[in-house]
Design a protein around this motif. Structure first.
Motif, short mmCIF file in Angstrom:
data_model
loop_
_atom_site.label_atom_id
_atom_site.label_comp_id
_atom_site.label_asym_id
_atom_site.label_seq_id
_atom_site.Cartn_x
_atom_site.Cartn_y
_atom_site.Cartn_z
N CYS A 168 0.58 -2.39 3.33
CA CYS A 168 0.73 -1.14 2.58
C CYS A 168 -0.18 -0.06 3.14
O CYS A 168 0.27 1.05 3.39
N GLY A 169 -1.47 -0.40 3.34
CA GLY A 169 -2.36 0.60 3.92
C GLY A 169 -3.82 0.37 3.59
O GLY A 169 -4.18 -0.59 2.92
N ASN A 170 -4.64 1.31 4.07
CA ASN A 170 -6.09 1.24 3.88
C ASN A 170 -6.51 2.18 2.75
O ASN A 170 -5.67 2.74 2.05
N GLN B 5 -8.13 -3.29 2.54
CA GLN B 5 -6.76 -3.17 3.04
C GLN B 5 -5.83 -3.75 1.97
O GLN B 5 -6.13 -4.79 1.38
N LEU B 6 -4.69 -3.10 1.74
CA LEU B 6 -3.74 -3.56 0.73
C LEU B 6 -2.44 -4.05 1.36
O LEU B 6 -1.93 -3.46 2.31
N MET C 98 2.08 -14.06 -6.59
CA MET C 98 1.59 -12.72 -6.83
C MET C 98 1.83 -11.86 -5.60
O MET C 98 1.63 -12.30 -4.49
N GLY C 99 2.20 -10.60 -5.83
CA GLY C 99 2.57 -9.75 -4.72
C GLY C 99 1.43 -9.02 -4.04
O GLY C 99 1.24 -9.12 -2.84
N ILE C 100 0.63 -8.27 -4.79
CA ILE C 100 -0.36 -7.38 -4.19
C ILE C 100 -1.63 -8.16 -3.84
O ILE C 100 -2.17 -8.90 -4.65
N LYS C 101 -2.08 -7.95 -2.60
CA LYS C 101 -3.32 -8.57 -2.14
C LYS C 101 -4.25 -7.48 -1.66
O LYS C 101 -3.84 -6.60 -0.89
N LEU C 102 -5.50 -7.54 -2.12
CA LEU C 102 -6.52 -6.60 -1.68
C LEU C 102 -7.53 -7.38 -0.85
O LEU C 102 -8.25 -8.23 -1.37
#
Length: 92
Positions: free
Chosen positions: A70-72, A62-63, A1-5
């Motif tokens: 990616c950013g906050n 944070q992403l 999976m790509g996106i991590k929060l």
């Protein structure tokens, strides 16, 4: 999976709680799959988030896309305003 929060389940800050909830709501509404990483599970997870973001004082949320920062919340909010969330998350 790509996106991590990166987020926390342990915070006394209403601001952090509301920012995290808003980010999750927006990601869900856009059908963007993501993995939650709870930094309250240990110092090493918090340190990993800070190292990967390049900010030794970074706080959640944070992403990341995999290990790419990616950013906050503020940066994410700007991407939502400009309708560029996919580009912000490096998905497009």
């Amino acid at each position: 999976m790509g996106i991590k929060l990166y987020y926390t389940t342990v915070t006394g800050s209403r601001t952090v709680k509301s920012q995290q909830a808003e980010m999750m709501r927006i990601l869900d509404s856009k059908s963007i799959e993501y993995k939650l990483v709870d930094i309250s599970q240990g110092e090493e997870v918090r340190d990993e988030m800070r190292n990967k973001s390049g900010n030794p004082t970074a706080v959640p949320p944070q992403l990341f896309n995999e290990d790419q920062y990616c950013g906050n919340y503020e940066m994410f909010s700007e991407a939502v305003e400009s309708d560029s969330v996919e580009q912000f998350l490096k998905l497009a």
